[in-house]
Design a protein around this motif. Structure first.
Motif, mmCIF file in Angstrom:
data_model
loop_
_atom_site.group_PDB
_atom_site.id
_atom_site.type_symbol
_atom_site.label_atom_id
_atom_site.label_comp_id
_atom_site.label_asym_id
_atom_site.label_seq_id
_atom_site.Cartn_x
_atom_site.Cartn_y
_atom_site.Cartn_z
ATOM 1 N N SER A 56 62.597 93.392 46.304
ATOM 2 C CA SER A 56 63.718 92.761 47.006
ATOM 3 C C SER A 56 63.202 91.556 47.788
ATOM 4 C CB SER A 56 64.353 93.749 47.986
ATOM 5 O OG SER A 56 64.885 94.844 47.284
ATOM 6 N N PRO A 57 64.038 90.524 47.958
ATOM 7 C CA PRO A 57 63.612 89.370 48.753
ATOM 8 C C PRO A 57 63.189 89.798 50.159
ATOM 9 C CG PRO A 57 65.655 88.885 47.615
ATOM 10 C CD PRO A 57 65.387 90.356 47.429
ATOM 11 N N SER A 58 62.169 89.135 50.687
ATOM 12 C CA SER A 58 61.725 89.462 52.043
ATOM 13 C C SER A 58 61.139 88.237 52.730
ATOM 14 C CB SER A 58 60.694 90.592 52.018
ATOM 15 O OG SER A 58 59.526 90.198 51.332
ATOM 16 N N VAL A 59 61.226 88.235 54.053
ATOM 17 C CA VAL A 59 60.654 87.174 54.876
ATOM 18 C C VAL A 59 59.192 87.532 55.130
ATOM 19 C CG1 VAL A 59 60.717 86.069 57.150
ATOM 20 C CG2 VAL A 59 62.848 86.598 55.959
ATOM 21 N N VAL A 60 58.304 86.579 54.896
ATOM 22 C CA VAL A 60 56.878 86.829 55.118
ATOM 23 C C VAL A 60 56.314 85.998 56.261
ATOM 24 C CG1 VAL A 60 56.372 87.646 52.800
ATOM 25 C CG2 VAL A 60 56.223 85.216 53.282
ATOM 26 N N ILE A 72 62.918 75.319 62.458
ATOM 27 C CA ILE A 72 62.251 76.585 62.161
ATOM 28 C C ILE A 72 61.994 76.655 60.658
ATOM 29 C CG2 ILE A 72 62.457 79.106 62.239
ATOM 30 C CD1 ILE A 72 64.446 78.682 64.591
ATOM 31 N N ALA A 73 60.782 76.986 60.284
ATOM 32 C CA ALA A 73 60.420 77.163 58.875
ATOM 33 C C ALA A 73 60.274 78.659 58.615
ATOM 34 C CB ALA A 73 59.116 76.442 58.559
ATOM 35 N N VAL A 74 61.022 79.155 57.650
ATOM 36 C CA VAL A 74 60.977 80.570 57.272
ATOM 37 C C VAL A 74 60.456 80.653 55.838
ATOM 38 C CG1 VAL A 74 62.335 82.669 56.914
ATOM 39 C CG2 VAL A 74 62.900 81.134 58.805
ATOM 40 N N THR A 75 59.437 81.475 55.622
ATOM 41 C CA THR A 75 58.874 81.653 54.287
ATOM 42 C C THR A 75 59.408 82.951 53.704
ATOM 43 O OG1 THR A 75 56.879 80.486 54.985
ATOM 44 C CG2 THR A 75 56.737 81.765 52.945
ATOM 45 N N ILE A 133 70.960 74.126 57.787
ATOM 46 C CA ILE A 133 69.949 74.342 56.752
ATOM 47 C C ILE A 133 69.432 72.962 56.356
ATOM 48 C CG2 ILE A 133 69.453 75.318 54.490
ATOM 49 C CD1 ILE A 133 72.100 76.990 54.900
ATOM 50 N N LEU A 134 68.142 72.714 56.569
ATOM 51 C CA LEU A 134 67.571 71.393 56.319
ATOM 52 C C LEU A 134 67.012 71.226 54.912
ATOM 53 C CD1 LEU A 134 65.678 70.965 59.704
ATOM 54 C CD2 LEU A 134 67.906 70.031 59.077
ATOM 55 N N SER A 135 66.248 72.219 54.448
ATOM 56 C CA SER A 135 65.610 72.049 53.140
ATOM 57 C C SER A 135 65.120 73.381 52.584
ATOM 58 C CB SER A 135 64.423 71.089 53.238
ATOM 59 O OG SER A 135 63.405 71.634 54.060
ATOM 60 N N VAL A 136 64.871 73.363 51.283
ATOM 61 C CA VAL A 136 64.247 74.497 50.585
ATOM 62 C C VAL A 136 63.113 73.907 49.758
ATOM 63 C CG1 VAL A 136 64.535 76.240 48.786
ATOM 64 C CG2 VAL A 136 66.335 75.900 50.475
ATOM 65 N N ALA A 137 61.910 74.444 49.941
ATOM 66 C CA ALA A 137 60.753 73.950 49.192
ATOM 67 C C ALA A 137 60.088 75.105 48.446
ATOM 68 C CB ALA A 137 59.745 73.311 50.141
ATOM 69 N N LEU A 149 57.726 82.048 46.004
ATOM 70 C CA LEU A 149 57.499 81.862 47.439
ATOM 71 C C LEU A 149 58.156 80.542 47.838
ATOM 72 C CD1 LEU A 149 55.941 83.209 49.825
ATOM 73 C CD2 LEU A 149 54.127 81.556 49.364
ATOM 74 N N PHE A 150 59.080 80.600 48.783
ATOM 75 C CA PHE A 150 59.822 79.425 49.216
ATOM 76 C C PHE A 150 59.763 79.272 50.725
ATOM 77 C CE2 PHE A 150 61.607 80.192 45.094
ATOM 78 C CZ PHE A 150 61.986 78.945 44.619
ATOM 79 N N GLU A 151 59.813 78.026 51.175
ATOM 80 C CA GLU A 151 59.931 77.743 52.609
ATOM 81 C C GLU A 151 61.306 77.126 52.838
ATOM 82 O OE1 GLU A 151 56.862 75.926 55.533
ATOM 83 O OE2 GLU A 151 58.072 74.267 54.732
ATOM 84 N N ILE A 152 62.044 77.738 53.747
ATOM 85 C CA ILE A 152 63.384 77.247 54.100
ATOM 86 C C ILE A 152 63.300 76.717 55.528
ATOM 87 C CG2 ILE A 152 65.821 77.829 54.339
ATOM 88 C CD1 ILE A 152 65.187 80.315 52.559
ATOM 89 N N LYS A 153 63.764 75.477 55.730
ATOM 90 C CA LYS A 153 63.744 74.901 57.069
ATOM 91 C C LYS A 153 65.162 74.845 57.624
ATOM 92 C CE LYS A 153 59.486 72.345 56.735
ATOM 93 N NZ LYS A 153 58.810 71.056 56.860
ATOM 94 N N PHE A 154 65.253 75.268 58.898
ATOM 95 C CA PHE A 154 66.520 75.316 59.618
ATOM 96 C C PHE A 154 66.383 74.523 60.901
ATOM 97 C CE2 PHE A 154 66.014 79.404 57.437
ATOM 98 C CZ PHE A 154 67.209 79.533 56.780
ATOM 99 N N ARG A 155 67.521 74.093 61.451
ATOM 100 C CA ARG A 155 67.550 73.530 62.802
ATOM 101 C C ARG A 155 68.446 74.449 63.624
ATOM 102 N NH1 ARG A 155 65.419 69.978 65.555
ATOM 103 N NH2 ARG A 155 64.970 68.565 63.843
ATOM 104 N N ALA A 156 67.817 75.080 64.625
ATOM 105 C CA ALA A 156 68.541 75.980 65.525
ATOM 106 C C ALA A 156 68.972 75.173 66.757
ATOM 107 C CB ALA A 156 67.659 77.147 65.946
ATOM 108 N N PRO A 157 70.202 75.379 67.210
ATOM 109 C CA PRO A 157 70.693 74.610 68.359
ATOM 110 C C PRO A 157 70.080 75.117 69.681
ATOM 111 C CG PRO A 157 72.303 76.258 67.750
ATOM 112 C CD PRO A 157 71.195 76.331 66.715
ATOM 113 N N ALA A 158 70.154 74.279 70.688
ATOM 114 C CA ALA A 158 69.780 74.720 72.038
ATOM 115 C C ALA A 158 70.795 75.786 72.452
ATOM 116 C CB ALA A 158 69.803 73.541 73.002
ATOM 117 N N LEU A 159 70.322 76.807 73.098
ATOM 118 C CA LEU A 159 71.216 77.886 73.516
ATOM 119 C C LEU A 159 71.513 77.769 74.979
ATOM 120 C CD1 LEU A 159 69.449 80.783 71.588
ATOM 121 C CD2 LEU A 159 71.246 79.279 70.776
#
Length: 121
Positions: free
Chosen positions: A42-46, A61-64, A94-98, A111-121
């Motif tokens: 199953s897909p998983s975050v590493v 934020i970069a999530v692999t 969602i900024l990019s998928v590499a 194996l993919f890296e997904i980049k996000f921009r999280a807002p100021a809270l």
């Protein structure tokens, strides 16, 4: 031939389990090998970076992730959310998928890296 190394890679729709393969030379069995057919994980975050930071600033934020289809692309992500420990939900951009393993043509090695921009809270 004697002592010939053979590498075989196959994609199959066979059910999970074992598959016995026999090789023949004429009418004589030259060898038998058992292949184990495993389900794709199953897909998983590493990994994720950064893992902490000030909440009053926006962050990239970069999530692999691993074990997603090797054809995975930005268009496959329709929305992303950040959920705080307090249960507050925020939309993130969602900024990019590499693709980090572009030579991989299967789910089990992707194996993919997904980049996000999280807002100021």
């Amino acid at each position: 031939r004697d002592r010939t190394k053979v590498n075989i890679e196959a994609t199959t729709t066979l059910p999970v389990g074992t598959l016995n393969i026999s090789a023949y030379s004429g009418n004589v069995t030259a060898g038998v090998h058992t292949v184990i057919v495993k389900a794709s994980p199953s897909p998983s975050v590493v990994g994720a970076y950064p893992s902490d930071g000030s909440t009053d600033l926006s962050h990239s934020i970069a999530v692999t992730v691993q074990y997603v289809p090797h054809t995975f692309k930005l268009a496959d992500l329709t929305a992303a959310q950040l959920v705080t420990a307090q249960g507050h939900t925020y939309q993130v951009e969602i900024l990019s998928v590499a693709n980090k393993k572009s030579k991989c043509l299967h789910t089990y090695c992707s194996l993919f890296e997904i980049k996000f921009r999280a807002p100021a809270l």
